[in-house]
Motif scaffolding. Structure first.
Motif, PDB file in Angstrom:
ATOM      1  N   GLY A  32       0.781  -1.224   0.000  1.00  0.00           N
ATOM      2  CA  GLY A  32       0.000   0.000   0.000  1.00  0.00           C
ATOM      3  C   GLY A  32       0.813   1.273   0.000  1.00  0.00           C
ATOM      4  O   GLY A  32       0.306   2.340   0.377  1.00  0.00           O
ATOM      5  N   GLY A  33       2.059   1.190  -0.427  1.00  0.00           N
ATOM      6  CA  GLY A  33       2.896   2.383  -0.505  1.00  0.00           C
ATOM      7  C   GLY A  33       2.460   3.303  -1.636  1.00  0.00           C
ATOM      8  O   GLY A  33       1.571   2.984  -2.425  1.00  0.00           O
ATOM      9  N   SER A  34       3.114   4.454  -1.726  1.00  0.00           N
ATOM     10  CA  SER A  34       2.693   5.464  -2.690  1.00  0.00           C
ATOM     11  C   SER A  34       3.588   5.505  -3.918  1.00  0.00           C
ATOM     12  O   SER A  34       4.787   5.206  -3.851  1.00  0.00           O
ATOM     13  N   LYS A  35       2.989   5.908  -5.029  1.00  0.00           N
ATOM     14  CA  LYS A  35       3.771   6.147  -6.234  1.00  0.00           C
ATOM     15  C   LYS A  35       4.773   7.278  -6.005  1.00  0.00           C
ATOM     16  O   LYS A  35       5.901   7.237  -6.492  1.00  0.00           O
ATOM     17  N   GLY A  36       4.336   8.281  -5.270  1.00  0.00           N
ATOM     18  CA  GLY A  36       5.195   9.430  -5.032  1.00  0.00           C
ATOM     19  C   GLY A  36       6.490   9.060  -4.348  1.00  0.00           C
ATOM     20  O   GLY A  36       7.548   9.641  -4.644  1.00  0.00           O
ATOM     21  N   ALA A  37       6.456   8.105  -3.427  1.00  0.00           N
ATOM     22  CA  ALA A  37       7.676   7.683  -2.735  1.00  0.00           C
ATOM     23  C   ALA A  37       8.647   7.008  -3.706  1.00  0.00           C
ATOM     24  O   ALA A  37       9.864   7.164  -3.594  1.00  0.00           O
ATOM     25  N   VAL A  38       8.108   6.237  -4.658  1.00  0.00           N
ATOM     26  CA  VAL A  38       8.971   5.615  -5.666  1.00  0.00           C
ATOM     27  C   VAL A  38       9.601   6.699  -6.541  1.00  0.00           C
ATOM     28  O   VAL A  38      10.806   6.660  -6.831  1.00  0.00           O
ATOM     29  N   ILE A  39       8.804   7.645  -6.975  1.00  0.00           N
ATOM     30  CA  ILE A  39       9.310   8.721  -7.833  1.00  0.00           C
ATOM     31  C   ILE A  39      10.406   9.510  -7.121  1.00  0.00           C
ATOM     32  O   ILE A  39      11.439   9.854  -7.725  1.00  0.00           O
ATOM     33  N   ALA A  73      14.677   4.581 -16.275  1.00  0.00           N
ATOM     34  CA  ALA A  73      13.833   5.521 -15.524  1.00  0.00           C
ATOM     35  C   ALA A  73      12.456   5.631 -16.154  1.00  0.00           C
ATOM     36  O   ALA A  73      11.434   5.654 -15.445  1.00  0.00           O
ATOM     37  N   LEU A  74      12.401   5.685 -17.486  1.00  0.00           N
ATOM     38  CA  LEU A  74      11.106   5.697 -18.163  1.00  0.00           C
ATOM     39  C   LEU A  74      10.329   4.415 -17.873  1.00  0.00           C
ATOM     40  O   LEU A  74       9.116   4.446 -17.623  1.00  0.00           O
ATOM     41  N   SER A  75      11.007   3.276 -17.893  1.00  0.00           N
ATOM     42  CA  SER A  75      10.341   1.998 -17.640  1.00  0.00           C
ATOM     43  C   SER A  75       9.788   1.925 -16.228  1.00  0.00           C
ATOM     44  O   SER A  75       8.704   1.365 -15.997  1.00  0.00           O
ATOM     45  N   LEU A  80       4.679   2.258 -12.814  1.00  0.00           N
ATOM     46  CA  LEU A  80       3.767   2.934 -11.893  1.00  0.00           C
ATOM     47  C   LEU A  80       2.560   3.535 -12.596  1.00  0.00           C
ATOM     48  O   LEU A  80       1.624   3.990 -11.938  1.00  0.00           O
ATOM     49  N   ASN A  81       2.625   3.603 -13.938  1.00  0.00           N
ATOM     50  CA  ASN A  81       1.642   4.365 -14.710  1.00  0.00           C
ATOM     51  C   ASN A  81       1.585   5.801 -14.198  1.00  0.00           C
ATOM     52  O   ASN A  81       0.511   6.385 -14.016  1.00  0.00           O
ATOM     53  N   SER A  82       2.769   6.358 -13.958  1.00  0.00           N
ATOM     54  CA  SER A  82       2.872   7.703 -13.405  1.00  0.00           C
ATOM     55  C   SER A  82       4.166   8.341 -13.916  1.00  0.00           C
ATOM     56  O   SER A  82       5.259   7.974 -13.475  1.00  0.00           O
ATOM     57  N   TYR A  83       4.018   9.275 -14.853  1.00  0.00           N
ATOM     58  CA  TYR A  83       5.175   9.945 -15.439  1.00  0.00           C
ATOM     59  C   TYR A  83       5.320  11.330 -14.814  1.00  0.00           C
ATOM     60  O   TYR A  83       4.482  12.206 -15.012  1.00  0.00           O
ATOM     61  N   ASP A  84       6.390  11.508 -14.045  1.00  0.00           N
ATOM     62  CA  ASP A  84       6.638  12.778 -13.373  1.00  0.00           C
ATOM     63  C   ASP A  84       7.078  13.830 -14.386  1.00  0.00           C
ATOM     64  O   ASP A  84       7.996  13.602 -15.186  1.00  0.00           O
ATOM     65  N   VAL A  85       6.452  15.004 -14.352  1.00  0.00           N
ATOM     66  CA  VAL A  85       6.719  16.018 -15.366  1.00  0.00           C
ATOM     67  C   VAL A  85       8.144  16.538 -15.287  1.00  0.00           C
ATOM     68  O   VAL A  85       8.793  16.762 -16.323  1.00  0.00           O
ATOM     69  N   LYS A 143       3.914   6.657 -25.534  1.00  0.00           N
ATOM     70  CA  LYS A 143       2.799   6.217 -24.700  1.00  0.00           C
ATOM     71  C   LYS A 143       2.426   7.228 -23.625  1.00  0.00           C
ATOM     72  O   LYS A 143       1.241   7.455 -23.353  1.00  0.00           O
ATOM     73  N   GLN A 144       3.421   7.839 -22.988  1.00  0.00           N
ATOM     74  CA  GLN A 144       3.129   8.769 -21.897  1.00  0.00           C
ATOM     75  C   GLN A 144       2.369   9.986 -22.430  1.00  0.00           C
ATOM     76  O   GLN A 144       2.592  10.436 -23.537  1.00  0.00           O
ATOM     77  N   GLN A 145       1.472  10.488 -21.622  1.00  0.00           N
ATOM     78  CA  GLN A 145       0.688  11.655 -22.019  1.00  0.00           C
ATOM     79  C   GLN A 145       0.896  12.842 -21.078  1.00  0.00           C
ATOM     80  O   GLN A 145       0.152  13.823 -21.143  1.00  0.00           O
TER      81      GLN A 145
END
Length: 294
Positions: A32-39, A73-75, A80-85, A143-145
């Motif tokens: 249950g961790g966060s995507k933000g922590a991975v980023i 890094a992209l992979s 995460l299905n989360s691309y940091d801007v 793929k990323q939007q």
């Protein structure tokens, strides 16, 4: 071995030995961790030029940015299905400056030679493009939007032209070239053009020497679950249900006494080996989870 036992042993290994990035990946996927922590953990590997280095690829121990860690890094953001801007803007800047004149990026840069690295990373020259990592890098940027305008960059257009030339003139040499060529063909918006090369890639994947079908094969080989780590992987259609079941069962038995999975190549250093094992242990858990074994 019970499902809980597999995860519990892997968890102990990850918290004892894995780097922060892979601990945060484990936490996100299983606790249950966060995507933000991975980023945030990933961000530490990015350099001021926008590229990635600093051991993100554990066999590249130096600080400088390189193409393959940048693709990694992209992979990871795709995982995460989360691309940091901000990370994307850095990668875009890095590729704008380091894409070759004919398109594409090299496999390795000569700056690797000044720091500890696995021997296959040694670069006598870095003026030739490589489908690995250019293919998947372009596919993920398609793929990323988060920053869709990246695909209009002049360097990006040149690199796409390089990959199409590669598809016309060459064939993949081994697993690494193959997965990057496939990723590009799966993700390019030029679907009609991509369909022309699908039979060629299918024929290549169907060859008996392309995918290692012996789940107990030793050495640096890429087995069926490397080609199809997820049920939706392109190569899954070339694997029978019986083969899949056998490979999954063997993968479970290959969990080591310490809870992690081993690497299949000589490590650069003890630290590099543990970092790779932490990364791979998360990958193995994700594969087992995706196929309903966890």
């Amino acid at each position: 071995m019970g499902e809980k036992r597999i995860i519990d042993r892997a968890k102990l290994f990850i918290y004892e030995h894995a780097r922060l990035l892979d601990r945060k990946r484990y936490e996100y996927h299983f606790e249950g961790g966060s995507k933000g922590a991975v980023i945030e953990a990933l961000r530490a590997y990015q350099n001021s030029d926008g590229g990635f280095g600093n051991g993100l690829e554990p066999d590249l121990r130096g600080p400088h940015s390189h193409p393959i860690p940048t693709e990694m890094a992209l992979s990871l953001m795709e995982e995460l299905n989360s691309y940091d801007v901000q990370i994307l803007e850095g990668i875009n800047s890095y590729l704008r400056e380091h894409t070759l004149s004919e398109g594409g990026v090299p496999f390795s840069l000569r700056s690797v030679n000044d720091y500890p690295h696995a021997p296959w990373w040694t670069a006598e020259e870095d003026s030739q493009p490589s489908i690995n990592p250019t293919g998947r890098m372009l596919g993920l940027l398609y793929k990323q939007q988060t920053r869709p305008e990246i695909v209009q960059e002049e360097y990006f257009i040149r690199s796409v032209a390089y990959v199409w030339r590669y598809m016309e003139q060459e064939r993949p040499v081994g697993y690494h070239d193959g997965i990057h060529a496939l990723a590009f063909l799966q993700l390019t918006p030029e679907r009609e053009r991509a369909s022309q090369y699908q039979p060629i890639m299918d024929q290549w994947l169907s060859r008996p020497d392309t995918m290692e079908r012996n789940p107990r094969a030793e050495g640096y080989v890429h087995k069926l679950l490397d080609w199809a780590p997820l049920p939706e992987s392109y190569a899954r259609k070339f694997i029978t249900d019986e083969e899949l079941e056998e490979h999954l069962q063997v993968l479970i038995t290959q969990q080591q006494e310490d809870g992690g999975w081993a690497i299949a190549w000589p490590p650069v250093s003890p630290a590099g080996e543990q970092e790779w094992r932490g990364l791979i242990t998360v990958e193995r858990l994700l594969t087992l989870k995706a196929y309903g074994r966890l």
